[in-house]
Scaffold this active site. Structure first.
Site, PDB file in Angstrom:
ATOM      1  N   CYS A 149       1.630  65.209 -35.106  1.00  0.00           N
ATOM      2  CA  CYS A 149       0.194  66.023 -35.324  1.00  0.00           C
ATOM      3  C   CYS A 149      -0.413  65.474 -34.407  1.00  0.00           C
ATOM      4  O   CYS A 149      -1.466  66.645 -34.811  1.00  0.00           O
ATOM      5  CB  CYS A 149      -0.272  64.529 -35.804  1.00  0.00           C
ATOM      6  SG  CYS A 149       0.886  64.193 -37.559  1.00  0.00           S
TER       7      CYS A 149
ATOM      8  N   CYS B  50       0.792  59.740 -34.621  1.00  0.00           N
ATOM      9  CA  CYS B  50       1.926  60.535 -34.497  1.00  0.00           C
ATOM     10  C   CYS B  50       1.812  61.725 -33.605  1.00  0.00           C
ATOM     11  O   CYS B  50       0.592  62.552 -33.472  1.00  0.00           O
ATOM     12  CB  CYS B  50       1.938  60.974 -35.725  1.00  0.00           C
ATOM     13  SG  CYS B  50       2.653  62.604 -36.681  1.00  0.00           S
TER      14      CYS B  50
END
Length: 76
Positions: free
Chosen positions: A32, A29
Site C-alpha cells: 500500500c 501495509c
C-alpha cells in the site's frame, strides 16, 4: 484530488463526483505504501478523485466492497 474517506463522508464523495478511484489501504501495509507515490502521480496527470480508505478505520466500507486483501482499487 486525493481525499481520505470514512463512512461519514463516503456517500458525499461518491455522489458529488463523476469518477472516483477508491484505494483501500492500511498504514502497516508495505505494498500500500509503495502504491502511494503512483496514486500521487496519477492525481497530477488525470482529473479524477482518489478516495483513500483505511481498512483498519473503516471496516464496514471494506466489507461492503468485499475487500479481502489490500491494496484494493475500485473505480465507481
Amino acid at each position: 484530488m486525493i481525499i481520505h474517506v470514512t463512512k461519514d463522508n463516503f456517500k458525499e464523495v461518491v455522489e458529488n463526483n463523476k469518477v472516483v478511484l477508491i484505494d483501500f489501504y492500511a498504514t502497516w501495509c508495505g505494498p500500500c505504501r509503495m502504491l502511494g507515490p503512483v496514486l500521487e502521480q496519477l492525481d497530477k496527470e488525470v482529473d479524477v478523485v482518489i478516495a483513500k480508505i483505511d481498512c483498519d478505520e473503516s471496516e464496514e466500507l471494506a466489507a461492503s466492497f468485499n475487500v479481502s486483501s489490500i491494496p484494493a482499487l475500485f473505480v465507481v
